[in-house]
Design a protein around this motif. Structure first.
Motif, PDB file in Angstrom:
ATOM      1  N   ASP A   1      38.081  47.653  31.755  1.00  0.00           N
ATOM      2  CA  ASP A   1      39.011  46.706  31.132  1.00  0.00           C
ATOM      3  C   ASP A   1      39.121  45.459  32.010  1.00  0.00           C
ATOM      4  O   ASP A   1      39.736  45.486  33.079  1.00  0.00           O
ATOM      5  CB  ASP A   1      40.369  47.397  30.980  1.00  0.00           C
ATOM      6  N   LEU A   2      38.499  44.389  31.558  1.00  0.00           N
ATOM      7  CA  LEU A   2      38.449  43.168  32.377  1.00  0.00           C
ATOM      8  C   LEU A   2      39.830  42.558  32.580  1.00  0.00           C
ATOM      9  O   LEU A   2      40.100  41.933  33.609  1.00  0.00           O
ATOM     10  CB  LEU A   2      37.512  42.141  31.737  1.00  0.00           C
ATOM     11  N   SER A   3      40.736  42.782  31.624  1.00  0.00           N
ATOM     12  CA  SER A   3      42.073  42.205  31.759  1.00  0.00           C
ATOM     13  C   SER A   3      42.822  42.839  32.930  1.00  0.00           C
ATOM     14  O   SER A   3      43.609  42.197  33.626  1.00  0.00           O
ATOM     15  CB  SER A   3      42.861  42.389  30.464  1.00  0.00           C
ATOM     16  N   ILE A   4      42.550  44.122  33.146  1.00  0.00           N
ATOM     17  CA  ILE A   4      43.161  44.800  34.298  1.00  0.00           C
ATOM     18  C   ILE A   4      42.529  44.277  35.583  1.00  0.00           C
ATOM     19  O   ILE A   4      43.219  43.916  36.542  1.00  0.00           O
ATOM     20  CB  ILE A   4      42.981  46.326  34.186  1.00  0.00           C
ATOM     21  N   ALA A   5      41.194  44.219  35.527  1.00  0.00           N
ATOM     22  CA  ALA A   5      40.479  43.799  36.729  1.00  0.00           C
ATOM     23  C   ALA A   5      40.945  42.414  37.200  1.00  0.00           C
ATOM     24  O   ALA A   5      41.063  42.156  38.403  1.00  0.00           O
ATOM     25  CB  ALA A   5      38.984  43.781  36.453  1.00  0.00           C
ATOM     26  N   GLY A   6      41.268  41.586  36.256  1.00  0.00           N
ATOM     27  CA  GLY A   6      41.680  40.239  36.612  1.00  0.00           C
ATOM     28  C   GLY A   6      42.997  40.183  37.343  1.00  0.00           C
ATOM     29  O   GLY A   6      43.306  39.170  37.992  1.00  0.00           O
ATOM     30  N   ARG A   7      43.790  41.238  37.265  1.00  0.00           N
ATOM     31  CA  ARG A   7      45.106  41.188  37.884  1.00  0.00           C
ATOM     32  C   ARG A   7      45.182  41.999  39.175  1.00  0.00           C
ATOM     33  O   ARG A   7      46.264  42.230  39.712  1.00  0.00           O
ATOM     34  CB  ARG A   7      46.146  41.680  36.882  1.00  0.00           C
ATOM     35  N   THR A   8      44.073  42.473  39.682  1.00  0.00           N
ATOM     36  CA  THR A   8      44.086  43.199  40.953  1.00  0.00           C
ATOM     37  C   THR A   8      43.767  42.237  42.102  1.00  0.00           C
ATOM     38  O   THR A   8      43.252  41.143  41.894  1.00  0.00           O
ATOM     39  CB  THR A   8      43.049  44.345  40.944  1.00  0.00           C
ATOM     40  N   ASP A   9      44.090  42.720  43.340  1.00  0.00           N
ATOM     41  CA  ASP A   9      43.878  41.876  44.513  1.00  0.00           C
ATOM     42  C   ASP A   9      42.387  41.614  44.742  1.00  0.00           C
ATOM     43  O   ASP A   9      41.984  40.530  45.137  1.00  0.00           O
ATOM     44  CB  ASP A   9      44.456  42.547  45.769  1.00  0.00           C
ATOM     45  N   GLU A  10      41.607  42.665  44.557  1.00  0.00           N
ATOM     46  CA  GLU A  10      40.166  42.542  44.756  1.00  0.00           C
ATOM     47  C   GLU A  10      39.485  43.104  43.510  1.00  0.00           C
ATOM     48  O   GLU A  10      40.017  44.007  42.881  1.00  0.00           O
ATOM     49  CB  GLU A  10      39.697  43.401  45.936  1.00  0.00           C
ATOM     50  N   SER A  11      38.305  42.634  43.250  1.00  0.00           N
ATOM     51  CA  SER A  11      37.582  43.186  42.114  1.00  0.00           C
ATOM     52  C   SER A  11      36.098  43.238  42.413  1.00  0.00           C
ATOM     53  O   SER A  11      35.530  42.287  42.950  1.00  0.00           O
ATOM     54  CB  SER A  11      37.856  42.329  40.873  1.00  0.00           C
ATOM     55  N   PHE A  12      35.495  44.405  42.129  1.00  0.00           N
ATOM     56  CA  PHE A  12      34.054  44.567  42.338  1.00  0.00           C
ATOM     57  C   PHE A  12      33.429  44.951  41.018  1.00  0.00           C
ATOM     58  O   PHE A  12      34.015  45.710  40.249  1.00  0.00           O
ATOM     59  CB  PHE A  12      33.774  45.655  43.371  1.00  0.00           C
ATOM     60  N   ARG A  13      32.223  44.424  40.779  1.00  0.00           N
ATOM     61  CA  ARG A  13      31.543  44.779  39.534  1.00  0.00           C
ATOM     62  C   ARG A  13      30.273  45.572  39.862  1.00  0.00           C
ATOM     63  O   ARG A  13      29.499  45.183  40.740  1.00  0.00           O
ATOM     64  CB  ARG A  13      31.158  43.518  38.765  1.00  0.00           C
ATOM     65  N   LEU A  14      30.135  46.685  39.159  1.00  0.00           N
ATOM     66  CA  LEU A  14      28.930  47.505  39.328  1.00  0.00           C
ATOM     67  C   LEU A  14      28.054  47.339  38.104  1.00  0.00           C
ATOM     68  O   LEU A  14      28.547  47.338  36.967  1.00  0.00           O
ATOM     69  CB  LEU A  14      29.296  48.984  39.479  1.00  0.00           C
ATOM     70  N   GLN A  15      26.767  47.203  38.376  1.00  0.00           N
ATOM     71  CA  GLN A  15      25.808  47.115  37.271  1.00  0.00           C
ATOM     72  C   GLN A  15      24.580  47.919  37.671  1.00  0.00           C
ATOM     73  O   GLN A  15      23.946  47.620  38.695  1.00  0.00           O
ATOM     74  CB  GLN A  15      25.444  45.659  37.029  1.00  0.00           C
TER      75      GLN A  15
ATOM     76  N   GLY B   1      24.453  50.653  39.117  1.00  0.00           N
ATOM     77  CA  GLY B   1      24.633  51.214  40.448  1.00  0.00           C
ATOM     78  C   GLY B   1      24.707  50.190  41.558  1.00  0.00           C
ATOM     79  O   GLY B   1      24.995  50.530  42.704  1.00  0.00           O
ATOM     80  N   LYS B   2      24.438  48.923  41.204  1.00  0.00           N
ATOM     81  CA  LYS B   2      24.445  47.887  42.253  1.00  0.00           C
ATOM     82  C   LYS B   2      25.698  47.038  42.128  1.00  0.00           C
ATOM     83  O   LYS B   2      26.225  46.820  41.039  1.00  0.00           O
ATOM     84  CB  LYS B   2      23.224  46.991  42.099  1.00  0.00           C
ATOM     85  N   LEU B   3      26.173  46.583  43.286  1.00  0.00           N
ATOM     86  CA  LEU B   3      27.321  45.687  43.294  1.00  0.00           C
ATOM     87  C   LEU B   3      26.830  44.268  42.974  1.00  0.00           C
ATOM     88  O   LEU B   3      25.898  43.779  43.595  1.00  0.00           O
ATOM     89  CB  LEU B   3      27.966  45.714  44.697  1.00  0.00           C
ATOM     90  N   VAL B   4      27.468  43.651  41.996  1.00  0.00           N
ATOM     91  CA  VAL B   4      27.071  42.272  41.669  1.00  0.00           C
ATOM     92  C   VAL B   4      28.292  41.378  41.795  1.00  0.00           C
ATOM     93  O   VAL B   4      29.422  41.831  41.631  1.00  0.00           O
ATOM     94  CB  VAL B   4      26.474  42.162  40.243  1.00  0.00           C
ATOM     95  N   THR B   5      28.048  40.140  42.115  1.00  0.00           N
ATOM     96  CA  THR B   5      29.179  39.221  42.291  1.00  0.00           C
ATOM     97  C   THR B   5      29.763  38.860  40.936  1.00  0.00           C
ATOM     98  O   THR B   5      29.052  38.770  39.938  1.00  0.00           O
ATOM     99  CB  THR B   5      28.724  37.934  43.012  1.00  0.00           C
ATOM    100  N   LEU B   6      31.079  38.741  40.918  1.00  0.00           N
ATOM    101  CA  LEU B   6      31.778  38.425  39.669  1.00  0.00           C
ATOM    102  C   LEU B   6      31.574  36.965  39.278  1.00  0.00           C
ATOM    103  O   LEU B   6      31.479  36.118  40.136  1.00  0.00           O
ATOM    104  CB  LEU B   6      33.285  38.697  39.834  1.00  0.00           C
TER     105      LEU B   6
END
Lengths: 476, 223
Positions: free
Chosen positions: B202-216, B218-223
């Motif tokens: 849920d991107l709306s939740i992710a937007g309201r956290t202190d930090e956010s990481f995106r996995l694609q 299995g790899k971490l990608v920059t938001l």
């Protein structure tokens, strides 16, 4: 509200009521069967011990091939038995000779027993009477017909070196004095029934073998065979019957049960083919033989029921673990160690089996005695014939067949009858087993439950230990 | 501080090897509310289970408070999970035959907290997440999804963990209840200085956290 591992396990056991009740019934039957078999096993094992302890240390020696049906025998002799007396570990030897007397003036056309051809007579009338009123086969008379009106059963006469005993049981004198079995005198002991029938008291005389005998004492008898028996010293009967030194039965007592087998074989060696030597142990062994089979069957059934119970709880626990895989994962994820989770499930298994054990104990208490008796009766026929076979064939005479169709009328009051009667009583008592059901049943029941639970939950425990907590994260 | 370095987790799937988490490195300071977002199958839940010591990585390290938990023994891992980690799952994962109160007491009993203390603390935690009165005596089946997730959060807090890992905590809830749960977690992070890592798509939740990481994949990608 306790929340520890044990109470969790206990509560989980009742999580699915239908399953719990079904399992209680199935396990109850399994544990009940365990207990029934345990009770049977214990009762039979105790009986075997009792019988072995009660047979005593006696050995019966009879002329070879001797039986009521055969008149062609060489009697044993006092001289032969003197050789037995000197064998090691022989405590005592009781010798006896028996005969049968017809009542003077009574019809006795039936060739009764071994003494059927005896022409010896007595003035005594047997106090034992036969009931032929029913005409329904209670009496079997060759050629049909009825007993003559003046029929009288023959009187048995026992010459013994131990007139203080009959059939290995101590005689109780109601009046008079004991006889000296080694002294040749024309004295006799008669039963109270015989005395009553013939108006005898101590000091009275009667005739036998055309000789006047004096009643020295009157004994109380518990059997019809005893009632119809006159006891005289062995040398007197040997003289009266013209069979000097003859003995048709001897009972040898070993100094201890441990030496019984050795003494038995020593006697066999000593007397060779002249005698049939049978120890009381042989009769007991044949009797307990079938009981030992019952003991083995019940033991195997006990093991089988235990295994069945264990398999039931094992499969149930495997089923429970499989369906609660996720829950186990959660418990591990939130900090439950393998040991704690396994313990919780084992506790659940123990609770289920203990609940089953309650049902099982009820089944065990209700079924213990009937099943024990059923098992023992199932083995009865073989052991009865074996035990009876150790003694002489019953029946009053070869010519007339058997009164009452078997052993209802004890043939002769000899100590030879001891084995037969003793054999039968062993067999009868062996089959009359009362299982002892007490608190130990409850303890055994709970013990069986715990054993079943522990065995049954072992595989479940192994499965639990293998469940990885991350599985809880999957397949939401 | 949570420091993840070159973390890789591969699974054997038939003849092929699936790399669920592929060389991930990230850092989350203490007391922060972080989110890991990604599509279904991107490796979020695997990463979370590695962080929570539910699973062991194929390679790489996870340092929490200066300790590499990938090198801990099985026994030490259990202790670590019990004392340091609180889990919140998408499917709540409450024990169905225990009441809400008992569910919260359960991790405390694993941790050796005494009976009465367990009860008092569990009741206080349930009060805190808004499960009050008779609802505390209800079994999960008689609570709504939102209520069950509150109980699960209270359970996660039971042993005062330094890290709460939440796997799609609002996934089974309607948006309004989801927001309430999210706020609850957010407040906890602030008030109790607990580090919270939430996995969500849920991107709306992710937007309201202190930090956010995106996995694609299995790899971490920059938001």
């Amino acid at each position: 509200m306790g929340m520890n591992t044990l109470t969790l396990g206990l509560r989980n056991a009742f999580r699915n009521t239908v399953r719990t009740v079904s399992l209680m019934i199935i396990l109850g039957i399994s544990i009940g069967l365990c207990l029934v078999m345990l009770i049977a096993h214990q009762a039979v094992a105790q009986k075997i011990r009792d019988i072995k302890a009660s047979v005593g240390n006696t050995i019966t020696v009879m002329p070879a091939g001797f039986s009521d049906f055969s008149q062609a025998n060489n009697a044993l002799t006092t001289a032969q038995l003197d050789g037995v007396k000197t064998l090691p570990h022989v405590a005592s030897v009781t010798e006896s000779l028996t005969d049968r007397l017809s009542t003077i003036g009574a019809t006795d056309s039936f060739p009764f027993g071994r003494g059927g051809s005896s022409t010896a007579t007595t003035s005594l009338k047997s106090p034992v009477t036969l009931d032929d009123s029913g005409k329904t086969g209670r009496l079997f008379i060759r050629g049909g017909g009825q007993l003559p009106a003046d029929f009288s059963l023959p009187v048995s006469i026992l010459g013994t070196t131990d007139p203080a005993h009959m059939d290995s049981a101590a005689l109780t004198l109601s009046s008079g004095a004991a006889l000296d079995g080694a002294k040749d005198s024309n004295t006799a002991l008669v039963s109270t029934a015989m005395a009553g029938k013939n108006n005898l008291k101590v000091g009275s005389t009667f005739t036998a073998y055309n000789t006047k005998l004096t009643v020295a004492g009157i004994f109380t008898s518990a059997s019809r065979a005893g009632d119809g028996t006159v006891i005289v010293p062995l040398p007197a009967l040997q003289r009266l019957t013209g069979q000097s030194g003859a003995v048709d039965n001897a009972v040898v007592t070993a100094d201890s049960l441990d030496n019984l087998a050795n003494v038995t074989s020593a006697i066999k060696q000593k007397l060779g083919s002249n005698a049939d030597v049978t120890s009381a142990q042989d009769a007991a062994d044949s009797t307990v033989g079938s009981l030992e089979n019952v003991a083995t069957i019940s033991l195997l059934s006990l093991i089988g029921a235990l295994i069945a119970g264990s398999v039931i709880i094992l499969l149930t626990m495997v089923m429970i673990v499989r369906e609660r895989r996720r829950e186990i994962g959660i418990l591990k994820a939130i900090g439950g160690s393998n040991a704690r989770v396994v313990l919780q499930f084992m506790c659940e298994a123990v609770t289920l089996t203990v609940a089953g054990a309650v049902v099982g104990v009820l089944i065990g208490v209700a079924g213990g005695n009937p099943v024990t008796n059923m098992l023992v009766q199932g083995a009865a026929s073989s052991s009865t014939s074996a035990a009876a076979g150790m003694g002489r064939p019953a029946g009053i005479g070869a010519g007339i067949g058997r009164f009452g169709g078997g052993q209802s009328f004890a043939a002769r009051p000899t100590t030879g009858g001891f084995l037969q009667r003793n054999g039968n009583s062993l067999a009868n008592s062996a089959h009359n087993i009362s299982a002892n059901i007490g608190w130990n049943v409850l303890i055994y029941g709970l013990g069986a439950a715990v054993v079943i639970a522990l065995i049954g939950s072992a595989l479940a425990g192994w499965m639990i230990a293998r469940i990885k907590p991350y599985e809880v994260m999957r397949a939401e | 501080m949570i420091t993840v370095t070159d973390l890789t987790r591969t699974f054997q799937s038939g003849d092929s090897t699936v790399t669920a988490v592929d060389n991930v490195s990230l850092t989350v300071p203490d007391g922060r509310f972080a989110s890991i977002i990604g599509k279904s199958g991107s490796g979020k839940s695997t990463l979370l289970s590695l962080l929570g010591a539910l699973d062991t990585p194929t390679s790489g390290s996870i340092e929490i408070a200066g300790r590499d938990i990938t090198r801990l023994s099985e026994h030490a891992l259990i202790t670590y999970r019990r004392k340091q980690i609180g889990f919140v799952f998408q499917g709540y994962n409450l024990i169905p035959n225990l009441t809400a109160l008992e569910n919260v007491m359960l991790p405390m009993s694993f941790n050796g907290v005494r009976g009465n203390e367990r009860k008092i603390r569990a009741a206080a935690l349930l009060d805190q997440v808004g499960i009050e009165g008779v609802k505390q005596q209800r079994k999960p089946g008689r609570l709504s999804g939102g209520e069950q997730q509150r109980v699960a959060i209270a359970r996660a807090l039971a042993n005062r963990p330094s890290l709460i890992l939440a796997d799609e905590p609002t996934g089974n809830l309607d948006s309004e209840t989801g927001k309430m749960i999210f706020d609850l977690l957010h407040n906890l992070a602030r008030s109790q200085k607990t580090t919270i890592i939430v996995v969500t798509h849920d991107l709306s939740i992710a937007g309201r956290t202190d930090e956010s990481f995106r996995l694609q994949d299995g790899k971490l990608v920059t938001l």
